[in-house]
Design a protein around this motif. Structure first.
Motif, PDB file in Angstrom:
ATOM      1  N   VAL A 156     -10.006  -7.308  40.330  1.00  0.00           N
ATOM      2  CA  VAL A 156      -9.269  -8.491  40.755  1.00  0.00           C
ATOM      3  C   VAL A 156      -8.769  -9.258  39.541  1.00  0.00           C
ATOM      4  CG1 VAL A 156     -10.655  -8.675  42.854  1.00  0.00           C
ATOM      5  CG2 VAL A 156     -11.254 -10.076  40.873  1.00  0.00           C
ATOM      6  N   LEU A 157      -9.264  -8.932  38.362  1.00  0.00           N
ATOM      7  CA  LEU A 157      -8.846  -9.575  37.125  1.00  0.00           C
ATOM      8  C   LEU A 157      -7.976  -8.622  36.306  1.00  0.00           C
ATOM      9  CD1 LEU A 157     -12.246 -11.175  35.993  1.00  0.00           C
ATOM     10  CD2 LEU A 157     -10.436 -12.229  37.371  1.00  0.00           C
ATOM     11  N   GLN A 161      -7.742 -10.992  31.278  1.00  0.00           N
ATOM     12  CA  GLN A 161      -8.708 -11.912  31.879  1.00  0.00           C
ATOM     13  C   GLN A 161     -10.125 -11.401  31.730  1.00  0.00           C
ATOM     14  OE1 GLN A 161      -7.010 -12.175  35.791  1.00  0.00           O
ATOM     15  NE2 GLN A 161      -5.825 -14.022  35.322  1.00  0.00           N
ATOM     16  N   ARG A 162     -10.334 -10.098  31.867  1.00  0.00           N
ATOM     17  CA  ARG A 162     -11.674  -9.540  31.670  1.00  0.00           C
ATOM     18  C   ARG A 162     -12.114  -9.710  30.217  1.00  0.00           C
ATOM     19  NH1 ARG A 162      -9.650  -5.444  35.122  1.00  0.00           N
ATOM     20  NH2 ARG A 162      -9.288  -4.034  33.368  1.00  0.00           N
ATOM     21  N   GLU A 163     -11.159  -9.556  29.290  1.00  0.00           N
ATOM     22  CA  GLU A 163     -11.462  -9.725  27.869  1.00  0.00           C
ATOM     23  C   GLU A 163     -11.895 -11.168  27.592  1.00  0.00           C
ATOM     24  OE1 GLU A 163      -9.324  -8.528  23.610  1.00  0.00           O
ATOM     25  OE2 GLU A 163      -8.165  -8.549  25.471  1.00  0.00           O
ATOM     26  N   ILE A 164     -11.170 -12.120  28.148  1.00  0.00           N
ATOM     27  CA  ILE A 164     -11.509 -13.531  27.957  1.00  0.00           C
ATOM     28  C   ILE A 164     -12.826 -13.858  28.641  1.00  0.00           C
ATOM     29  CG2 ILE A 164     -10.816 -15.887  28.608  1.00  0.00           C
ATOM     30  CD1 ILE A 164      -7.907 -15.000  28.087  1.00  0.00           C
ATOM     31  N   LEU A 165     -13.035 -13.332  29.847  1.00  0.00           N
ATOM     32  CA  LEU A 165     -14.285 -13.581  30.560  1.00  0.00           C
ATOM     33  C   LEU A 165     -15.483 -13.097  29.751  1.00  0.00           C
ATOM     34  CD1 LEU A 165     -16.050 -14.347  32.950  1.00  0.00           C
ATOM     35  CD2 LEU A 165     -15.380 -12.205  34.070  1.00  0.00           C
ATOM     36  N   GLN A 166     -15.364 -11.923  29.142  1.00  0.00           N
ATOM     37  CA  GLN A 166     -16.476 -11.409  28.339  1.00  0.00           C
ATOM     38  C   GLN A 166     -16.799 -12.362  27.192  1.00  0.00           C
ATOM     39  OE1 GLN A 166     -16.139  -7.436  26.745  1.00  0.00           O
ATOM     40  NE2 GLN A 166     -17.807  -7.753  25.305  1.00  0.00           N
ATOM     41  N   LEU A 167     -15.782 -12.818  26.482  1.00  0.00           N
ATOM     42  CA  LEU A 167     -16.016 -13.704  25.341  1.00  0.00           C
ATOM     43  C   LEU A 167     -16.604 -15.039  25.789  1.00  0.00           C
ATOM     44  CD1 LEU A 167     -12.757 -12.965  23.325  1.00  0.00           C
ATOM     45  CD2 LEU A 167     -15.077 -12.201  22.783  1.00  0.00           C
ATOM     46  N   ILE A 195      -9.144 -17.196  36.242  1.00  0.00           N
ATOM     47  CA  ILE A 195     -10.333 -16.366  36.483  1.00  0.00           C
ATOM     48  C   ILE A 195     -11.236 -17.015  37.520  1.00  0.00           C
ATOM     49  CG2 ILE A 195     -12.471 -15.515  35.424  1.00  0.00           C
ATOM     50  CD1 ILE A 195     -10.828 -15.209  32.801  1.00  0.00           C
ATOM     51  N   MET A 196     -11.532 -18.302  37.324  1.00  0.00           N
ATOM     52  CA  MET A 196     -12.391 -19.021  38.260  1.00  0.00           C
ATOM     53  C   MET A 196     -11.785 -19.042  39.653  1.00  0.00           C
ATOM     54  SD  MET A 196     -13.918 -22.229  36.088  1.00  0.00           S
ATOM     55  CE  MET A 196     -15.357 -21.984  35.015  1.00  0.00           C
ATOM     56  N   ASP A 197     -10.470 -19.227  39.713  1.00  0.00           N
ATOM     57  CA  ASP A 197      -9.797 -19.280  41.014  1.00  0.00           C
ATOM     58  C   ASP A 197      -9.869 -17.939  41.730  1.00  0.00           C
ATOM     59  OD1 ASP A 197      -8.054 -20.697  42.963  1.00  0.00           O
ATOM     60  OD2 ASP A 197      -6.599 -19.173  42.344  1.00  0.00           O
ATOM     61  N   ILE A 201     -15.317 -18.983  41.600  1.00  0.00           N
ATOM     62  CA  ILE A 201     -16.452 -19.480  40.821  1.00  0.00           C
ATOM     63  C   ILE A 201     -16.046 -20.800  40.176  1.00  0.00           C
ATOM     64  CG2 ILE A 201     -17.908 -19.051  38.795  1.00  0.00           C
ATOM     65  CD1 ILE A 201     -17.674 -16.051  39.421  1.00  0.00           C
ATOM     66  N   ARG A 202     -16.973 -21.773  40.181  1.00  0.00           N
ATOM     67  CA  ARG A 202     -16.621 -23.122  39.729  1.00  0.00           C
ATOM     68  C   ARG A 202     -17.349 -23.596  38.484  1.00  0.00           C
ATOM     69  NH1 ARG A 202     -12.079 -22.675  41.682  1.00  0.00           N
ATOM     70  NH2 ARG A 202     -11.964 -22.421  43.946  1.00  0.00           N
ATOM     71  N   ASP A 203     -18.222 -22.766  37.901  1.00  0.00           N
ATOM     72  CA  ASP A 203     -18.937 -23.225  36.705  1.00  0.00           C
ATOM     73  C   ASP A 203     -19.191 -22.063  35.762  1.00  0.00           C
ATOM     74  OD1 ASP A 203     -21.129 -21.825  37.791  1.00  0.00           O
ATOM     75  OD2 ASP A 203     -21.960 -23.616  38.693  1.00  0.00           O
ATOM     76  N   LEU A 204     -19.576 -22.403  34.522  1.00  0.00           N
ATOM     77  CA  LEU A 204     -19.798 -21.396  33.488  1.00  0.00           C
ATOM     78  C   LEU A 204     -20.953 -20.474  33.856  1.00  0.00           C
ATOM     79  CD1 LEU A 204     -19.253 -20.200  30.707  1.00  0.00           C
ATOM     80  CD2 LEU A 204     -20.701 -21.991  29.716  1.00  0.00           C
ATOM     81  N   ALA A 205     -22.009 -21.025  34.430  1.00  0.00           N
ATOM     82  CA  ALA A 205     -23.159 -20.197  34.806  1.00  0.00           C
ATOM     83  C   ALA A 205     -22.748 -19.101  35.779  1.00  0.00           C
ATOM     84  CB  ALA A 205     -24.262 -21.063  35.401  1.00  0.00           C
ATOM     85  N   GLY A 206     -21.866 -19.458  36.704  1.00  0.00           N
ATOM     86  CA  GLY A 206     -21.387 -18.467  37.669  1.00  0.00           C
ATOM     87  C   GLY A 206     -20.577 -17.374  37.001  1.00  0.00           C
ATOM     88  N   LEU A 207     -19.763 -17.758  36.007  1.00  0.00           N
ATOM     89  CA  LEU A 207     -18.993 -16.762  35.274  1.00  0.00           C
ATOM     90  C   LEU A 207     -19.907 -15.806  34.514  1.00  0.00           C
ATOM     91  CD1 LEU A 207     -16.037 -18.842  33.755  1.00  0.00           C
ATOM     92  CD2 LEU A 207     -15.956 -17.241  35.673  1.00  0.00           C
ATOM     93  N   VAL A 208     -20.964 -16.357  33.908  1.00  0.00           N
ATOM     94  CA  VAL A 208     -21.910 -15.523  33.163  1.00  0.00           C
ATOM     95  C   VAL A 208     -22.609 -14.545  34.107  1.00  0.00           C
ATOM     96  CG1 VAL A 208     -24.020 -15.517  31.799  1.00  0.00           C
ATOM     97  CG2 VAL A 208     -22.258 -17.229  31.341  1.00  0.00           C
ATOM     98  N   ARG A 209     -23.048 -15.041  35.256  1.00  0.00           N
ATOM     99  CA  ARG A 209     -23.721 -14.153  36.226  1.00  0.00           C
ATOM    100  C   ARG A 209     -22.784 -13.037  36.680  1.00  0.00           C
ATOM    101  NH1 ARG A 209     -25.834 -19.149  38.102  1.00  0.00           N
ATOM    102  NH2 ARG A 209     -24.243 -19.262  39.741  1.00  0.00           N
ATOM    103  N   TYR A 210     -21.531 -13.384  36.931  1.00  0.00           N
ATOM    104  CA  TYR A 210     -20.560 -12.380  37.359  1.00  0.00           C
ATOM    105  C   TYR A 210     -20.341 -11.342  36.261  1.00  0.00           C
ATOM    106  CZ  TYR A 210     -16.175 -10.268  38.882  1.00  0.00           C
ATOM    107  OH  TYR A 210     -15.212  -9.363  39.254  1.00  0.00           O
ATOM    108  N   ALA A 211     -20.211 -11.806  35.001  1.00  0.00           N
ATOM    109  CA  ALA A 211     -19.984 -10.889  33.890  1.00  0.00           C
ATOM    110  C   ALA A 211     -21.150  -9.924  33.724  1.00  0.00           C
ATOM    111  CB  ALA A 211     -19.752 -11.681  32.606  1.00  0.00           C
ATOM    112  N   ILE A 212     -22.375 -10.414  33.907  1.00  0.00           N
ATOM    113  CA  ILE A 212     -23.545  -9.549  33.817  1.00  0.00           C
ATOM    114  C   ILE A 212     -23.581  -8.560  34.971  1.00  0.00           C
ATOM    115  CG2 ILE A 212     -26.076  -9.501  33.963  1.00  0.00           C
ATOM    116  CD1 ILE A 212     -26.077 -12.184  32.451  1.00  0.00           C
ATOM    117  N   ARG A 213     -23.316  -9.050  36.185  1.00  0.00           N
ATOM    118  CA  ARG A 213     -23.394  -8.204  37.373  1.00  0.00           C
ATOM    119  C   ARG A 213     -22.381  -7.061  37.331  1.00  0.00           C
ATOM    120  NH1 ARG A 213     -22.546 -11.899  40.794  1.00  0.00           N
ATOM    121  NH2 ARG A 213     -20.487 -11.354  41.572  1.00  0.00           N
ATOM    122  N   THR A 214     -21.215  -7.327  36.763  1.00  0.00           N
ATOM    123  CA  THR A 214     -20.168  -6.294  36.729  1.00  0.00           C
ATOM    124  C   THR A 214     -20.151  -5.506  35.434  1.00  0.00           C
ATOM    125  OG1 THR A 214     -18.558  -7.950  35.960  1.00  0.00           O
ATOM    126  CG2 THR A 214     -18.672  -7.538  38.342  1.00  0.00           C
ATOM    127  N   GLY A 215     -21.115  -5.762  34.547  1.00  0.00           N
ATOM    128  CA  GLY A 215     -21.260  -4.954  33.340  1.00  0.00           C
ATOM    129  C   GLY A 215     -20.377  -5.346  32.182  1.00  0.00           C
TER     130      GLY A 215
END
Length: 221
Positions: A156-157, A161-167, A195-197, A201-215
């Protein structure tokens, strides 16, 4: 055969390098300790094969493979990783990866991998093949849930966007991300909002959890 080896663990690189240099078909080995360094070396040196880990800081192995497929297509990319879920393997193959071997595989698999990818074949170690088939059979006829790590959520990204999400998930500030990717701060902020939209996801913690879950990042970071 010229090989680039990318892994952020020094001892792991040393062990794999020793195996590579013992193979008669390997002429030289180039090493990189993170994804950004690996990409720069790949574009500069154009090795025959790149052996890369999935979880690397800066740019993970799957995103690296996708970039190589577009920008250095003569280099064949293979994954050496601890992550062997069907989702990881499927994403790797979509990114153009030509081989996938787990780090706990027998040493004898390494030359088999190199020879196969140099012939233009796709090599999956037996352990990976079994997991892929099992995962496919288990999901046959069912649609993955939104946000499921075994589904298609990462798609979906966009690649950027995936590159930015990882960083971001690695703890980089907006300014640091902008400097690393040669973008403006405003552009990074726009991508982050998108990315959040897209992910709901509405916060940084959620982004981190998503990044971990999707590898995109490893839980150990």
């Amino acid at each position: 055969m010229r090989v680039l080896l990318a892994d952020d663990h020094t001892l792991v690189r040393a062990g794999i390098r020793a195996l590579l240099t013992a193979l008669p078909e390997v002429d030289s080995v180039i090493e990189a300790g993170d994804g950004q360094e690996a990409l720069a070396l790949l574009l500069e040196r154009q090795p025959d094969v790149a052996l890369v880990d999935v979880s690397m800081p800066g740019l993970n192995g799957l995103e690296l493979a996708a970039r190589v497929a577009r920008e250095a297509p003569r280099t064949r990319v293979a994954i050496l990783s601890m992550h062997g879920t069907p989702a990881h393997v499927a994403q790797a193959l979509r990114a153009g990866v030509k081989g996938y071997v787990l780090k706990d595989a027998a040493a004898e698999e390494l030359p088999l991998l190199l020879r196969a990818v140099m012939r233009g074949e796709t090599y999956l170690s037996p352990a990976i093949s079994k997991q892929v088939v099992t995962g496919f059979l288990g999901r046959a006829g069912t649609a993955p849930a939104a946000g499921d790590a075994d589904g298609e959520a990462p798609d979906v990204l966009t690649s950027r966007q995936r590159e930015i999400l990882q960083l971001v998930a690695e703890g980089k500030s907006t300014k640091e991300v902008a400097q690393m990717l040669n973008l403006s701060v405003k552009t990074v902020e726009t991508h982050r909002a998108q990315i959040m939209d897209r992910l709901g996801i509405r916060d940084l913690a959620g982004l981190v959890r998503y990044a971990i879950r999707t590898g995109l990042v490893s839980p150990e970071r």
